[in-house]
Write a protein that holds these residues in place. Structure first.
Motif, PDB file in Angstrom:
ATOM      1  N   THR A   1       0.812  -1.220   0.000  1.00 34.78           N
ATOM      2  CA  THR A   1       0.000   0.000   0.000  1.00 34.78           C
ATOM      3  C   THR A   1       0.847   1.272   0.000  1.00 34.78           C
ATOM      4  O   THR A   1       0.611   2.189  -0.791  1.00 34.78           O
ATOM      5  N   LYS A   2       1.824   1.356   0.875  1.00 34.09           N
ATOM      6  CA  LYS A   2       2.659   2.571   0.953  1.00 34.09           C
ATOM      7  C   LYS A   2       3.415   2.798  -0.353  1.00 34.09           C
ATOM      8  O   LYS A   2       3.489   3.920  -0.859  1.00 34.09           O
ATOM      9  N   ALA A   3       3.975   1.722  -0.916  1.00 33.89           N
ATOM     10  CA  ALA A   3       4.702   1.825  -2.188  1.00 33.89           C
ATOM     11  C   ALA A   3       3.754   2.265  -3.301  1.00 33.89           C
ATOM     12  O   ALA A   3       4.101   3.122  -4.127  1.00 33.89           O
ATOM     13  N   ARG A   4       2.548   1.706  -3.314  1.00 35.04           N
ATOM     14  CA  ARG A   4       1.554   2.075  -4.332  1.00 35.04           C
ATOM     15  C   ARG A   4       1.196   3.555  -4.230  1.00 35.04           C
ATOM     16  O   ARG A   4       1.161   4.264  -5.235  1.00 35.04           O
ATOM     17  N   GLU A   5       0.953   4.021  -3.008  1.00 31.47           N
ATOM     18  CA  GLU A   5       0.606   5.425  -2.813  1.00 31.47           C
ATOM     19  C   GLU A   5       1.725   6.346  -3.296  1.00 31.47           C
ATOM     20  O   GLU A   5       1.469   7.386  -3.901  1.00 31.47           O
ATOM     21  N   THR A   6       2.955   5.956  -3.028  1.00 27.46           N
ATOM     22  CA  THR A   6       4.104   6.751  -3.479  1.00 27.46           C
ATOM     23  C   THR A   6       4.140   6.848  -4.999  1.00 27.46           C
ATOM     24  O   THR A   6       4.326   7.934  -5.558  1.00 27.46           O
ATOM     25  N   LEU A   7       3.949   5.720  -5.679  1.00 29.66           N
ATOM     26  CA  LEU A   7       3.972   5.716  -7.147  1.00 29.66           C
ATOM     27  C   LEU A   7       2.829   6.541  -7.720  1.00 29.66           C
ATOM     28  O   LEU A   7       3.007   7.257  -8.719  1.00 29.66           O
ATOM     29  N   GLU A   8       1.664   6.465  -7.088  1.00 25.35           N
ATOM     30  CA  GLU A   8       0.519   7.260  -7.544  1.00 25.35           C
ATOM     31  C   GLU A   8       0.786   8.755  -7.361  1.00 25.35           C
ATOM     32  O   GLU A   8       0.535   9.554  -8.261  1.00 25.35           O
ATOM     33  N   GLU A   9       1.269   9.135  -6.182  1.00 21.91           N
ATOM     34  CA  GLU A   9       1.527  10.543  -5.887  1.00 21.91           C
ATOM     35  C   GLU A   9       2.556  11.140  -6.840  1.00 21.91           C
ATOM     36  O   GLU A   9       2.477  12.310  -7.196  1.00 21.91           O
ATOM     37  N   ARG A  10       3.509  10.319  -7.257  1.00 17.78           N
ATOM     38  CA  ARG A  10       4.571  10.808  -8.145  1.00 17.78           C
ATOM     39  C   ARG A  10       4.218  10.662  -9.625  1.00 17.78           C
ATOM     40  O   ARG A  10       5.047  10.919 -10.495  1.00 17.78           O
ATOM     41  N   LEU A  11       2.971  10.252  -9.903  1.00 14.89           N
ATOM     42  CA  LEU A  11       2.484  10.068 -11.276  1.00 14.89           C
ATOM     43  C   LEU A  11       3.364   9.115 -12.078  1.00 14.89           C
ATOM     44  O   LEU A  11       3.591   9.303 -13.267  1.00 14.89           O
TER      45      LEU A  11
END
Length: 199
Positions: free
Chosen positions: A128-138
């Motif tokens: 989840t944390k890794a996914r959120e990071t990738l989403e936030e960074r587009l």
């Protein structure tokens, strides 16, 4: 007042960018459903369940693009701006900057998405944390899908795998600066910025 998915899609068509929760300069789904400003947590609002359900529907819809765009918050984007978002997401200089400082887990997840084309993650995934990071960074395209038992999963795809050819071709006619200007305009001038990973 937004009551149905059709209403929400019509609002996005009119406004072009609608954030899920309130953000400076944009219309939000939460406030549109509530019929005005929401004080305190929207989840405890009388219409909180409807807000949540419509948000899930929009994230799963092929009719809009769901992307963390304004103040790092989820925004629903009308197809008229997909080429603009794709141009910004794929800008090499922005992408290089977004790759800096990624955790080993986020890098591993990005590698899996680029390699496998599609990665599905459950709500309480260890990623989840890794996914959120990738989403936030587009760095990835993210959507949702419903699986057995009415459970929602996040579906990650590489931008290159997601992009329709007509959107890709339209993006190639834009400079990065033009794309940013169009996004800012659609986001009410983006007075507090488009997010940490988009100048």
């Amino acid at each position: 007042m937004v009551r149905t998915e059709h209403d929400a899609l019509e609002l996005i068509r009119q406004r072009r960018v609608v954030t899920e929760v309130p953000a400076t300069g944009t219309t939000s789904l939460v406030e549109a459903v509530a019929g005005g400003p929401v004080h305190g947590s929207w989840r405890s609002h009388a219409k909180g369940r409807l807000m949540y359900r419509l948000g899930r529907m929009l994230r799963a819809s092929d009719a809009v693009l769901s992307v963390r765009l304004v103040e790092g918050k989820v925004a629903f984007v009308d197809p008229t701006l997909w080429a603009v978002v794709y141009r910004v997401a794929m800008e090499p200089s922005r992408r290089r900057r977004s790759l800096e400082g990624l955790s080993p887990q986020a890098r591993a997840l990005l590698t899996a998405v680029e390699r496998d084309k599609v990665v599905r993650l459950g709500k309480d995934s260890e990623w989840t944390k890794a996914r959120e990071t990738l989403e936030e960074r587009l760095l990835v395209h993210a959507s949702e899908a419903e699986v057995e038992g009415h459970q929602h999963v996040t579906v990650l795809r590489s931008w290159r795998d997601w992009v329709p050819s007509i959107v890709k071709e339209a993006s190639e006619t834009l400079t990065y600066e033009e794309a940013l200007a169009r996004l800012r305009e659609a986001c009410g001038g983006a007075p507090t910025g488009l997010g940490s990973w988009v100048p």
